[in-house]
Design an enzyme around this catalytic site. Sequence first.
Site, PDB file in Angstrom:
ATOM      1  N   HIS A  16       0.871  -1.179   0.000  1.00  0.00           N
ATOM      2  CA  HIS A  16       0.000   0.000   0.000  1.00  0.00           C
ATOM      3  C   HIS A  16       0.911   1.232   0.000  1.00  0.00           C
ATOM      4  CE1 HIS A  16      -3.151  -2.845   1.792  1.00  0.00           C
ATOM      5  NE2 HIS A  16      -3.442  -2.615   0.528  1.00  0.00           N
ATOM      6  N   GLU A  19       1.578   3.607   3.086  1.00  0.00           N
ATOM      7  CA  GLU A  19       2.011   3.039   4.368  1.00  0.00           C
ATOM      8  C   GLU A  19       3.538   3.094   4.379  1.00  0.00           C
ATOM      9  OE1 GLU A  19       0.019  -0.755   4.766  1.00  0.00           O
ATOM     10  OE2 GLU A  19      -1.951   0.184   4.601  1.00  0.00           O
ATOM     11  N   HIS A 108       2.809  -3.829   6.734  1.00  0.00           N
ATOM     12  CA  HIS A 108       1.691  -2.881   6.598  1.00  0.00           C
ATOM     13  C   HIS A 108       1.530  -2.063   7.878  1.00  0.00           C
ATOM     14  CE1 HIS A 108      -0.393  -4.514   2.925  1.00  0.00           C
ATOM     15  NE2 HIS A 108       0.477  -5.469   3.169  1.00  0.00           N
ATOM     16  N   GLU A 165       0.944  -6.097  10.544  1.00  0.00           N
ATOM     17  CA  GLU A 165       0.072  -4.905  10.479  1.00  0.00           C
ATOM     18  C   GLU A 165       0.224  -4.170  11.807  1.00  0.00           C
ATOM     19  OE1 GLU A 165      -2.483  -2.696   8.461  1.00  0.00           O
ATOM     20  OE2 GLU A 165      -2.893  -4.760   7.871  1.00  0.00           O
TER      21      GLU A 165
HETATM   22 ZN   LIG Z   1      -1.702  -2.083   4.133  1.00  0.00          ZN
END
Ligand SMILES: [Zn+2]
Length: 293
Positions: A16, A19, A108, A165
């Site tokens: 992403h 991020e 992430h 994450e």
């Molecule tokens: Zn992400």
Amino acid sequence: MSNESIKQVALVGGTHGNELTGIYLLNKYRQFPKLLGKHSFEVELFTANPEAQRANRRYIDRDLNRSFKQADLDDNSLFGHENELAKQINQKLGPKGSSRTDMIIDLHTSTAPMGVNLVLTKTDSFHLMLADYVQQRMDNVSITLEKMLDHHFLMSVAPQHVLVEIGATAQGQLRQDVFDKTEETTQLIFKFLNEYNQHQLPQPSESIDVYQYFDVMFLPTDINGDISGMIHHSIQDQDFTKLRSGQPIFSLFNGEEVLYEGEDCYMSFINEAAYYDEKKAFAMSQKKTFHIG
Ligand SMILES: [Zn+2]
């Protein structure tokens, strides 16, 4: 798997584009390779979506981390930046099913204060032992399971994988606490893989609690499809707490409250900023205990 060693690891950041934590941890390791450490496996540093990073956006055309179903990788009628990119990444790191990469660690961040959340797609002993290893050595580590036939995550290109994450941080932002936790988690996973390769893993816990994703709650909308309320203040920042039927979940602009109706569950990614593109409010999971080994 149990007797095979891990030889090729891809540490992935920027799946992403907004991020920044994973992106800059990779840049740090490129600049100061000694900090990556010496390991019993090769580590490839892989920045997944530089175009989205340059645009400071999660993605250009569609979410890259939802673009890795085998059916989509095989579909030549799909177009757009991330569909093309997924095919390229599958060639570089994979291909899925006979991958040259043994393990993918995909970094992430979340805008929700969920601490360290390890996302698994499998519950074989390798993945449960890895999750347990990290959880036993760091504070505030939760394990999430997102099972799917023909998985759409980037990391599903490799047979072994974990998504790290960490939150809370804003999109497009670097915070030292989140950065340090990301690096600590990465190094613990490397340590686990070294001990795994050398058959020197300590005895794991007997069992581990895992939040198994089963559904998503959408934000309330009006007849035009526009958002008609907000996450209720009483559940804001309450990631991995239990949600019971009758509890308020939304506060509408007309002054009313929306109460949850349904089976008890655990919430995560509550009010995640990245979820607004699809008007998602939070993820819903059941807590399950898995025996390790
Ligand atoms: Zn992400």
